[in-house]
Design an enzyme around this catalytic site. Structure first.
Site, PDB file in Angstrom:
ATOM      1  N   GLN A 185       1.250  23.587  -0.566  1.00 45.97           N
ATOM      2  CA  GLN A 185       1.985  24.843  -0.381  1.00 45.97           C
ATOM      3  C   GLN A 185       3.450  24.593  -0.025  1.00 45.97           C
ATOM      4  OE1 GLN A 185      -0.702  23.858   1.262  1.00 45.97           O
ATOM      5  NE2 GLN A 185      -0.662  24.336   3.447  1.00 45.97           N
ATOM      6  N   GLN A 254      -0.561  -3.807   4.550  1.00 45.02           N
ATOM      7  CA  GLN A 254      -0.654  -2.854   3.457  1.00 45.02           C
ATOM      8  C   GLN A 254      -2.045  -2.249   3.369  1.00 45.02           C
ATOM      9  OE1 GLN A 254       1.185  -0.532   1.232  1.00 45.02           O
ATOM     10  NE2 GLN A 254       2.323  -2.314   1.878  1.00 45.02           N
ATOM     11  N   GLU A 321       4.145  -2.498  -6.107  1.00 46.28           N
ATOM     12  CA  GLU A 321       5.079  -1.703  -5.305  1.00 46.28           C
ATOM     13  C   GLU A 321       5.893  -2.640  -4.405  1.00 46.28           C
ATOM     14  OE1 GLU A 321       4.894   1.872  -1.950  1.00 46.28           O
ATOM     15  OE2 GLU A 321       3.112   0.676  -2.394  1.00 46.28           O
ATOM     16  N   HIS A 322       5.200  -3.467  -3.630  1.00 45.32           N
ATOM     17  CA  HIS A 322       5.839  -4.464  -2.768  1.00 45.32           C
ATOM     18  C   HIS A 322       5.482  -5.856  -3.278  1.00 45.32           C
ATOM     19  CE1 HIS A 322       4.927  -0.932  -0.160  1.00 45.32           C
ATOM     20  NE2 HIS A 322       6.158  -1.135   0.270  1.00 45.32           N
TER      21      HIS A 322
END
EC number: 1.1.1.23
Length: 427
Positions: A185, A254, A321-322
């Site tokens: 929302q 992670q 990503e890393h």
């Protein structure tokens, strides 16, 4: 974690073992988000109040956080944490200010001037998840480049009750308006606008599957988003010189993000791989989020590579990503590393540094998108425009080239736009 010797796999098996777990963004989530979108579109603020009570268990009488509430929250932040946040802010500002573009202004040929000019995105919306671990560091990563870029209006949404840390950091970074709105929302409110919520041009920030789906939907219309999102991930390249305790801690930092996270170790030394696996078990026993981390480890992998060259090939194909490189000469591998959101070189460059305070941005593409998307930076909060200006002489010298090309593409009006000007010049 399953240990796999890379050279024992067929090409088909190699492709299969580096596939990520399938994201569970099914029809149920899409249908639920569709309903939220329609509700916000038709009912505006009333829908936001109702959804807040339904999903967050909080009954609000207003959506905007007042200046007094922000001040009170800021006063409750310890001096130690204030100092840490301010140090991180200083580093992140320095790195992102260095990304400011030099404008391009060239005379391409005599009388033909071309430029690239940059303008900030006028109004941006930042989404910061709530929950038991408030991500106030993400406020730094989003608000600082927005401010440096010169965005005229910066608004922030976060589920109520908003943590003191988020409110303090947002105020410190110059966020003008903070809304106590969470979930899908919040995304639709910023994309569509309501009686209280300003419509924005671009939305930034992470979130759960519902937020991710909402961002996907608004991106198909008129509101831009930062990048596609998926579960967090890390890949570590390590040789025999790496410290297994360091490697284990990087993998676990992670894995604790969520059960859907994935961590990969690509080791050139089987002894290191075994010692790292043992270190993971020792460190797991010390973690409050051990159960979550263990679930992530269940679909994570240790690959044994025959060389660093092969380790780099695996990393580039996985596109993490890393990417952490713990080898004797980590920087020597940098020219060969093509696909990663953020790279951490050397034993003393843990991912945690980039997550919080080294200066780089921790908002990164995941799920293999680093093959085509970049880490978040100053450029994401601005847009480029090209400019061209021709003198009569410059126009004349280029006219025949354009006429010939327009005629070849059978675009008569394009050719005419040149011809009528040539006629005015009495040529």
């Amino acid at each position: 974690m399953q240990t796999i010797i890379w050279n024992h796999l067929s090409e088909t098996e190699k492709r299969k073992v580096i596939m990520r777990p399938v994201q569970q963004n099914g029809e149920n989530i899409q249908q639920a988000v569709n309903a939220i979108r329609e509700n916000v579109a038709y009912n505006g603020d009333r829908a936001l109040f109702e959804l807040c009570e339904k999903f967050d268990g909080v009954k609000l009488d207003k959506l905007i956080v007042s200046a007094d509430e922000i001040q009170a929250a800021s006063s409750r932040i310890s001096v130690k944490l204030r100092n840490a946040i301010e140090q991180a802010k200083t580093n992140i500002e320095a790195f992102h200010k260095a990304q400011q573009n030099q404008e391009i202004d060239l005379e391409i040929q005599e009388g033909v001037r071309c430029q690239v000019v940059t303008r900030p995105i006028s109004c941006v919306g930042l989404y910061i998840p709530g929950g038991s671990a408030p991500l106030f560091s993400t406020v730094l990563m989003l608000a600082i480049p927005a401010k440096i870029a010169g965005c005229k209006k910066i608004v922030l949404c976060s589920p109520p009750p908003i943590s003191d840390e988020i409110l303090y950091t947002a105020h410190l970074c110059g966020v003008e308006t903070i809304y106590a709105i969470g979930g899908a929302q919040a995304v639709f409110a910023m994309a569509q606008g309501t009686e209280s919520v300003a419509k924005v041009d671009k939305i930034f920030g992470p979130g759960n599957a519902f937020v991710t789906e909402a961002k996907r939907q608004v991106a198909q219309n008129s509101t831009a988003i930062d990048m596609p999102a998926g579960p967090s991930e890390v890949l570590v390249i390590a040789d025999e010189s790496a410290d297994p305790e360091f490697v284990a801690s990087d993998l676990l930092s992670q894995a604790e993000h969520g059960a859907d996270s994935q961590v990969i170790l690509v080791a050139t030394c089987e002894t290191l791989a075994k010692e790292t696996a043992l270190a993971i078990e020792r460190q797991l026993a010390l973690l409050p989020r051990a159960e979550t981390a263990r679930k992530a480890l269940n679909h994570s992998r240790i690959f044994i590579a025959e060389s660093l060259e092969q380790a780099v090939e695996i990393s580039n194909e996985y596109a993490p990503e890393h990417l952490i490189v713990q080898t004797k000469n980590a920087r020597k591998l940098l020219p060969y590393l093509d696909n990663a959101g953020s790279i951490f070189l050397g034993a003393y460059s843990p991912e945690s540094m980039g997550d919080y305070a080294s200066g780089t941005n921790h908002v990164l593409p995941t799920y293999g998108y680093t093959k085509t998307y970049s880490s978040l930076g100053l450029a994401d909060f601005s847009k480029r425009m090209t400019v061209q200006e021709l003198t009569p002489k410059g126009f004349k010298n280029l006219a025949e080239t354009v006429e010939v090309m327009a005629e070849a593409e059978q675009l008569a009006a394009h050719k005419m736009a040149v011809s009528v000007r040539l006629a005015k010049l009495n040529i």
